[in-house]
Design an enzyme around this catalytic site. Structure first.
Site, PDB file in Angstrom:
ATOM      1  N   VAL A   1      -2.337 -23.754 -15.697  1.00  0.00           N
ATOM      2  CA  VAL A   1      -1.889 -24.610 -16.790  1.00  0.00           C
ATOM      3  C   VAL A   1      -0.503 -24.121 -17.170  1.00  0.00           C
ATOM      4  CG1 VAL A   1      -2.247 -25.283 -19.188  1.00  0.00           C
ATOM      5  CG2 VAL A   1      -4.206 -25.081 -17.636  1.00  0.00           C
ATOM      6  N   GLU A   2       0.426 -25.046 -17.261  1.00  0.00           N
ATOM      7  CA  GLU A   2       1.791 -24.674 -17.593  1.00  0.00           C
ATOM      8  C   GLU A   2       2.193 -25.281 -18.917  1.00  0.00           C
ATOM      9  OE1 GLU A   2       4.744 -24.930 -14.434  1.00  0.00           O
ATOM     10  OE2 GLU A   2       6.137 -25.879 -15.820  1.00  0.00           O
ATOM     11  N   SER A   3       2.836 -24.471 -19.713  1.00  0.00           N
ATOM     12  CA  SER A   3       3.444 -24.947 -20.941  1.00  0.00           C
ATOM     13  C   SER A   3       4.785 -25.558 -20.576  1.00  0.00           C
ATOM     14  CB  SER A   3       3.614 -23.744 -21.877  1.00  0.00           C
ATOM     15  OG  SER A   3       4.340 -24.107 -23.006  1.00  0.00           O
TER      16      SER A   3
END
Ligand SMILES: *[C@@H]1O[C@H](CO)[C@@H](O)[C@H](O)[C@H]1NC(C)=O
Ligand SMILES: *[C@@H]1O[C@H](CO)[C@@H](O)[C@H](O)[C@H]1NC(C)=O
Ligand SMILES: *[C@@H]1O[C@H](CO)[C@@H](O)[C@H](O)[C@H]1NC(C)=O
Ligand SMILES: *[C@@H]1O[C@H](CO)[C@@H](O)[C@H](O)[C@H]1NC(C)=O
Ligand SMILES: *[C@@H]1O[C@H](CO)[C@@H](O)[C@H](O)[C@H]1NC(C)=O
Length: 235
Positions: A172-174
């Site tokens: 999961v990437e911000s």
């Protein structure tokens, strides 16, 4: 159910920020806290390259403020270990004014991206993702399929010569925007099921790096890895 242009441009911006000279990520082999990645990275030691990466990711329930966002993606490369190259595919999500919104997206090369607007995604959908890039060939390929409605999209890439094929990720990437930064949305839990990687070695927890997102001194995620799944929990 549209992303606003800020979110679209933020996806682009984060790819740009991964490029040399503008590096924002503090990733290294034994680092467990990262400015915008949470999940699992498998690193191939020695010779060989990863040829494909796949998983079924579940579109998460979202809560929190309008404008918060994130992306769940799989890919090959994209870390500073391979400057310039990456092939990634995933599901972007944000909270728009009308509510949660999801969009399949991909990145390739060092600063290019694209979107699959013909795959409708809602919370809870199981989305099959596949990235294929034999590094000794010059063709790359991504495929996304929503297992609820069978909507499928593919994209082929002529040249993958910038890839190193040494790392594979389920993360999961911000989404990084220079100013303002879109806050990481509360995504509950993102589940990557049926995690597979091929071409180099089998996926195995003993060779993974686990990353969690830290922001302003606060750890925002918790990751657990099982034999064939990666769970990223928003704390
Ligand atoms: C991205 O790739 C292009 C084409 O190879 C190159 O000209 C450019 O310098 C690269 N940008 C970065 C930031 O590496
Ligand atoms: C990172 O971990 C590996 C494997 O445990 C070890 O061999 C290596 O020395 C470590 N590197 C650093 C910089 O700590
Ligand atoms: C990697 O390939 C090189 C050249 O073929 C070979 O000399 C070396 O022994 C290989 N290393 C491993 C770990 O297999
Ligand atoms: C999706 O495809 C499967 C297998 O072909 C089929 O059984 C199912 O009915 C399809 N679902 C929809 C919503 O089209
Ligand atoms: C992709 O490769 C094919 C075959 O080599 C070539 O004809 C085509 O022009 C290439 N397309 C792009 C966009 O580079």
């Amino acid at each position: 159910m549209r992303f606003n242009s800020v979110i679209i441009s933020s996806f682009f911006a984060s790819a740009v920020l991964a490029a040399p000279g503008r590096e924002r990520r503090s990733w290294s082999a034994n680092t467990t806290l990262d400015s915008n990645w949470a999940g699992s990275i498998t690193t191939l030691e020695g010779n060989g390259t990863f040829g494909y990466v796949s998983s079924t990711v579940y579109a998460p329930d979202l809560s929190g403020q309008v404008g918060s966002s994130g992306v769940a993606l799989i890919g090959i490369d994209g870390t500073p270990a391979c400057l310039g190259g990456m092939l990634q595919l995933g599901v972007m999500f944000n909270i728009a004014v009308e509510g949660p919104s999801y969009l399949a997206a991909y990145r390739y090369g060092n600063e290019s991206e694209g979107f699959f607007t013909n795959v409708d995604i809602i919370a809870g959908d199981a989305i099959k993702l596949m990235v294929s890039a034999p590094v000794d060939a010059t063709l790359g390929f991504v495929m996304v399929k929503n297992l609820r409605n069978n909507q499928t999209a593919t994209q082929q890439f002529n040249s993958t010569e910038r890839l190193c094929g040494k790392t594979a990720e389920w993360i999961v990437e911000s989404l990084v925007i220079e100013d303002p930064k879109s806050p990481l949305v509360n995504f509950g839990t993102v589940t990557f099921a049926d995690v597979q990687v091929g071409g180099g070695k089998d996926f195995g927890p003993q060779t993974d790096s686990i990353l969690n997102i830290i922001e302003n001194g606060k750890v925002l995620t918790s990751v657990s890895v099982e034999d064939d799944s990666v769970l990223v929990k928003y704390l």
